[in-house]
Motif scaffolding. Structure first.
Motif, PDB file in Angstrom:
ATOM      1  N   GLU A 166      83.364 -19.536  69.719  1.00  0.00           N
ATOM      2  CA  GLU A 166      82.419 -19.263  70.795  1.00  0.00           C
ATOM      3  C   GLU A 166      81.631 -20.493  71.219  1.00  0.00           C
ATOM      4  N   LEU A 217      80.577 -23.931  72.963  1.00  0.00           N
ATOM      5  CA  LEU A 217      80.811 -24.471  74.293  1.00  0.00           C
ATOM      6  C   LEU A 217      81.288 -25.910  74.169  1.00  0.00           C
ATOM      7  N   ARG A 248      80.768 -18.873  80.002  1.00  0.00           N
ATOM      8  CA  ARG A 248      79.910 -19.206  78.867  1.00  0.00           C
ATOM      9  C   ARG A 248      78.831 -20.198  79.274  1.00  0.00           C
TER      10      ARG A 248
END
Length: 371
Positions: free
Chosen positions: A265, A267, A284
């Motif tokens: 998850e 970035l 995101r």
């Protein structure tokens, strides 16, 4: 290959035979929530006593907005409704705090283990839903108490049920906005909050993706309370304090997004990207920028004291937005949820370790051996 295929067959059978709704888990969490719910009732009683005292001694600005409600003995159902509303907002704050702690990097404190935080999050979530329902139920009783002399009881009950429990059923005053926001928050809380108990059917990735939208419930609850609540006459220090208390949650959410616990998850603007990430890079990045903008907005509200709600003597800029704007927003949210379900449906999820979709959470962003 034969051993792998043979070992996966019992797993598939177990997943097929698992109940679609985890009633046993819900019952266990409900029993564990009894101490928490008992504390919530005590807190609600204290808030009710505080509201009653302020009305009785004439120090509550509510009397300026609603003079007929100065008789607490006659309209006590209404003030009990307000007490449940405030305690529900408090418990929503607490359960969201636990949820953010659980989903982010693990706290360094030994006594606050991940399992304990998760248990507290589930029990406080159930308590919050219960408080929201009691807030609505006591408002229903308050409406009956206020209008029972104006029409036959059967007709009054039917109309009040629509006004209190049907989104859009309350069509007068600020209630046409406030109650609509509150009802959407309540029904979303049931769907998104109880999604945990269908995770065996949906798969853990879909459950987590849906449950993250629970932040919408909290935003709607704050909006319902501070901007359009009928007794929010707390212009000044109390109102500013409530807004200031939102800053830690927003900051923790931003920290959760910037430093997620799961490597997949994170970035990453550069370097290789895997197609199996739950959200594309743009989504995101947009989420992180939205939270940052929210923090800036909260700071502006705290500094200026202007939030669009009631000011002195009950004056405000008027109910906004119109109901059609809220319904449009709900439609957009529904379409987003449908898209998430479609993207993460179990039959099309990328298999994790051992060919099991439920192990996908354990995968890292590092290339896995293919031999």
């Amino acid at each position: 290959m034969t051993m792998a295929s043979g070992s996966s067959t019992p797993n598939k059978k177990r997943r097929r035979s698992a109940p679609r709704f985890d009633w046993h888990g819900l019952g266990a969490d409900a029993r564990a929530a009894v101490p928490d719910a008992s504390l919530a009732l005590v807190v609600t009683g204290l808030i009710f006593w505080w509201l009653w005292t302020r009305i009785d001694n004439g120090t509550s600005p509510s009397i300026e907005i609603m003079p007929p409600f100065d008789d607490t003995s006659e309209y006590w159902w209404y003030w009990l409704c307000q007490a449940f509303g405030w305690s529900a907002l408090l418990w929503a704050y607490v359960t969201l705090l636990f949820g953010l702690l659980r989903s982010g990097a693990r706290p360094p404190w030994r006594w606050l283990t991940a399992a304990r935080v998760e248990k507290l999050h589930r029990t406080t979530s159930l308590t919050t839903i219960g408080l929201m329902f009691l807030h609505m139920a006591t408002f229903f009783a308050a409406e009956l108490q206020t209008n029972f002399e104006n029409q036959p009881m059967g007709e009054l009950v039917r109309e009040t049920l629509v006004k209190v429990f049907v989104p859009g059923g309350y069509t007068t005053g600020t209630g046409r906005i406030a109650i609509l926001l509150g009802l959407i928050a309540f029904y979303l809380a049931i769907v998104l909050g109880l999604a945990f108990y269908v995770r065996q059917a949906t798969g853990p990735r879909m459950w987590r993706a849906l449950h993250r939208f629970i932040i919408v419930v909290y935003v709607l609850s704050v909006w319902h309370t501070l901007l359009y609540g009928t007794n929010v006459w707390f212009e000044g220090s109390f109102r500013t304090l409530v807004w200031a208390l939102q800053m830690p949650l927003a900051g923790l959410l931003l920290l959760r997004l910037l430093a997620p616990a799961r490597p997949r998850e994170r970035l990453r603007l550069r370097g290789p990207r895997r197609e199996s990430r739950p959200l594309p890079l743009t989504a995101r990045l947009a989420g992180r920028l939205a939270v940052l903008a929210t923090i800036v907005g909260l700071a502006a509200v705290i500094i200026s004291g202007a939030d669009g709600g009631r000011s002195g003597h009950g004056h405000s800029i008027g109910p906004w937005p119109e109901q059609w704007v809220i319904w449009t927003g709900l439609l957009v949210l529904t379409l987003v949820l449908v898209a998430v379900v479609h993207r993460l449906r179990p039959a099309h999820q990328t298999l994790g370790r051992g060919g099991n979709p439920e192990n996908d959470d354990l995968a890292t962003d590092q290339p896995q051996p293919t031999g």
